[in-house]
Design a protein around this motif. Structure first.
Motif, PDB file in Angstrom:
ATOM      1  N   ARG A  94       0.880  -1.058  -0.002  1.00  0.00           N
ATOM      2  CA  ARG A  94       0.123   0.103  -0.173  1.00  0.00           C
ATOM      3  C   ARG A  94       0.775   1.229   0.148  1.00  0.00           C
ATOM      4  O   ARG A  94       2.061   1.283   0.538  1.00  0.00           O
ATOM      5  CB  ARG A  94      -0.978  -0.138   1.304  1.00  0.00           C
ATOM      6  CG  ARG A  94      -0.200   0.186   2.573  1.00  0.00           C
ATOM      7  CD  ARG A  94      -1.076   0.265   3.694  1.00  0.00           C
ATOM      8  NE  ARG A  94      -0.235   0.094   4.943  1.00  0.00           N
ATOM      9  CZ  ARG A  94       0.157  -0.822   5.649  1.00  0.00           C
ATOM     10  NH1 ARG A  94      -0.434  -2.039   5.326  1.00  0.00           N
ATOM     11  NH2 ARG A  94       0.482  -0.886   6.835  1.00  0.00           N
ATOM     12  N   VAL A  95       0.347   2.535  -0.722  1.00  0.00           N
ATOM     13  CA  VAL A  95       1.016   3.487  -0.600  1.00  0.00           C
ATOM     14  C   VAL A  95       1.208   4.373   0.648  1.00  0.00           C
ATOM     15  O   VAL A  95      -0.001   4.299   1.328  1.00  0.00           O
ATOM     16  CB  VAL A  95       0.667   4.485  -1.663  1.00  0.00           C
ATOM     17  CG1 VAL A  95       1.397   5.706  -1.915  1.00  0.00           C
ATOM     18  CG2 VAL A  95       0.672   3.783  -3.048  1.00  0.00           C
ATOM     19  N   VAL A  96       2.271   4.627   0.951  1.00  0.00           N
ATOM     20  CA  VAL A  96       2.424   5.193   2.327  1.00  0.00           C
ATOM     21  C   VAL A  96       2.177   6.682   2.011  1.00  0.00           C
ATOM     22  O   VAL A  96       2.720   7.338   1.299  1.00  0.00           O
ATOM     23  CB  VAL A  96       4.021   5.205   3.040  1.00  0.00           C
ATOM     24  CG1 VAL A  96       4.100   5.905   4.267  1.00  0.00           C
ATOM     25  CG2 VAL A  96       4.169   3.671   2.945  1.00  0.00           C
ATOM     26  N   ASN A  97       1.265   7.434   3.021  1.00  0.00           N
ATOM     27  CA  ASN A  97       0.690   8.709   3.019  1.00  0.00           C
ATOM     28  C   ASN A  97       1.838   9.612   3.598  1.00  0.00           C
ATOM     29  O   ASN A  97       2.099   9.661   4.591  1.00  0.00           O
ATOM     30  CB  ASN A  97      -0.672   8.767   3.373  1.00  0.00           C
ATOM     31  CG  ASN A  97      -1.192  10.295   3.297  1.00  0.00           C
ATOM     32  OD1 ASN A  97      -0.874  11.005   3.737  1.00  0.00           O
ATOM     33  ND2 ASN A  97      -1.891  10.477   2.302  1.00  0.00           N
ATOM     34  N   GLU A  98       2.270  10.380   2.543  1.00  0.00           N
ATOM     35  CA  GLU A  98       3.471  11.401   3.103  1.00  0.00           C
ATOM     36  C   GLU A  98       2.889  12.502   4.529  1.00  0.00           C
ATOM     37  O   GLU A  98       3.746  12.563   5.267  1.00  0.00           O
ATOM     38  CB  GLU A  98       3.844  12.362   2.079  1.00  0.00           C
ATOM     39  CG  GLU A  98       5.075  13.152   2.488  1.00  0.00           C
ATOM     40  CD  GLU A  98       5.670  13.957   1.479  1.00  0.00           C
ATOM     41  OE1 GLU A  98       6.739  14.522   1.777  1.00  0.00           O
ATOM     42  OE2 GLU A  98       5.528  13.583   0.448  1.00  0.00           O
ATOM     43  N   GLU A  99       1.406  12.903   4.133  1.00  0.00           N
ATOM     44  CA  GLU A  99       0.956  13.812   5.209  1.00  0.00           C
ATOM     45  C   GLU A  99       0.825  12.829   6.730  1.00  0.00           C
ATOM     46  O   GLU A  99       1.021  13.551   7.699  1.00  0.00           O
ATOM     47  CB  GLU A  99      -0.413  13.955   4.874  1.00  0.00           C
ATOM     48  CG  GLU A  99      -0.212  15.022   3.907  1.00  0.00           C
ATOM     49  CD  GLU A  99      -1.596  15.654   3.364  1.00  0.00           C
ATOM     50  OE1 GLU A  99      -2.633  15.279   4.085  1.00  0.00           O
ATOM     51  OE2 GLU A  99      -1.687  16.566   2.363  1.00  0.00           O
ATOM     52  N   PHE A 100       0.408  11.551   6.491  1.00  0.00           N
ATOM     53  CA  PHE A 100       0.446  10.803   7.641  1.00  0.00           C
ATOM     54  C   PHE A 100       2.028  10.553   8.480  1.00  0.00           C
ATOM     55  O   PHE A 100       1.977  10.703   9.493  1.00  0.00           O
ATOM     56  CB  PHE A 100       0.060   9.336   7.497  1.00  0.00           C
ATOM     57  CG  PHE A 100      -0.166   8.352   8.554  1.00  0.00           C
ATOM     58  CD1 PHE A 100      -1.121   8.899   9.832  1.00  0.00           C
ATOM     59  CD2 PHE A 100       0.306   7.354   8.610  1.00  0.00           C
ATOM     60  CE1 PHE A 100      -1.178   8.037  10.632  1.00  0.00           C
ATOM     61  CE2 PHE A 100       0.163   6.319   9.745  1.00  0.00           C
ATOM     62  CZ  PHE A 100      -0.507   6.735  10.888  1.00  0.00           C
ATOM     63  N   VAL A 101       2.972  10.490   7.721  1.00  0.00           N
ATOM     64  CA  VAL A 101       4.210  10.340   7.940  1.00  0.00           C
ATOM     65  C   VAL A 101       4.601  11.660   8.849  1.00  0.00           C
ATOM     66  O   VAL A 101       5.250  11.514   9.895  1.00  0.00           O
ATOM     67  CB  VAL A 101       5.363  10.130   6.995  1.00  0.00           C
ATOM     68  CG1 VAL A 101       6.712  10.201   7.624  1.00  0.00           C
ATOM     69  CG2 VAL A 101       5.020   8.707   6.419  1.00  0.00           C
TER      70      VAL A 101
END
Length: 246
Positions: free
Chosen positions: A36-43
């Protein structure tokens, strides 16, 4: 103290670990192609939240440990199962290293030394993967602190010597030199005094060279700390262990 939870990694193993991590960084690759694509905003949210939790007062740790464990599990899950660019992977590895370090100190303060060691070593692996020289040096410094705490000053000195070959930030080098001075002073021998004073002089120079951009794990080293060190430096070297407790 519960002896069952006291982790006794051998002096040889600690020295080998320090030497291996001083050899150079690993390469961070992107995540799984089919993950799954890791969300940059979540990081970014995890990074900000981690800084906030790390900055809370010590008495609040009883409320933050579970959260930090959950954050670390989330980050490692993204690393293992997510899809991300090399740049985002580096941020995730750096975040995992920082979380591991914070959690290790929580464990250490609670007397859970086995878990503290395991978290520091895990953090060292993440910092190595991210190519974060200063974080890796700081984690080696933490392992050296634990070795000195249990009276193994020769091993602590060897680990710190390795760490100093990797640290680049002047503030990081300052703290490592202070810890080296402390562990050398703790041996109590007259032959150590010159080495202690050399380490203190180096720490003072690095402190003067340090700017405002400091790794979070050594940001607490202040003018007041250095003034205390200078007072002891002019007195008895053996008393340095009183002011270099960190």
């Amino acid at each position: 103290m519960d002896r069952r939870t006291f982790f006794t990694i051998s002096s040889a193993a600690l020295s080998a670990l320090a030497s291996d991590r001083a050899a150079g960084p690993a390469v961070v690759f992107g995540g799984l192609r089919d993950g799954r694509v890791v969300n940059e905003e979540f990081v970014a949210f995890l990074e900000t939240s981690t800084r906030h939790l790390a900055g809370l007062a010590t008495e609040q740790r009883q409320h933050t440990t579970t959260l930090l464990d959950a954050y670390l599990a989330t980050v490692t899950g993204e690393l293992e199962h997510g899809r991300y660019t090399p740049a985002l992977g580096r941020r995730l590895h750096t975040l995992a290293a920082g979380l591991s370090q914070i959690i290790a100190w929580h464990r250490f303060d609670l007397g859970r030394h086995a878990h503290a060691s395991q978290n520091w070593i895990a953090g060292l692996r993440y910092a190595h993967a991210a190519g974060d020289h200063d974080m890796g040096a700081g984690l080696l410094g933490d392992l050296a602190y634990q070795a000195a705490w249990r009276g193994d000053h020769p091993t602590a000195a060897r680990i710190l010597t390795h760490a100093l070959t990797r640290a680049r930030n002047p503030a990081a080098r300052c703290l490592l030199q202070l810890r080296l001075a402390r562990t050398l002073a703790s041996r109590g021998g007259r032959s150590e005094q010159r080495a202690v004073l050399r380490a203190l002089a180096a720490a003072e120079q690095h402190f003067n060279d340090a700017g405002t951009d400091r790794p979070a794990w050594c940001a607490w080293v202040s003018e007041a700390v250095m003034q205390s060190v200078n007072l002891f430096q002019r007195g008895s070297v053996s008393r340095l262990t009183c002011c270099l407790a960190a």
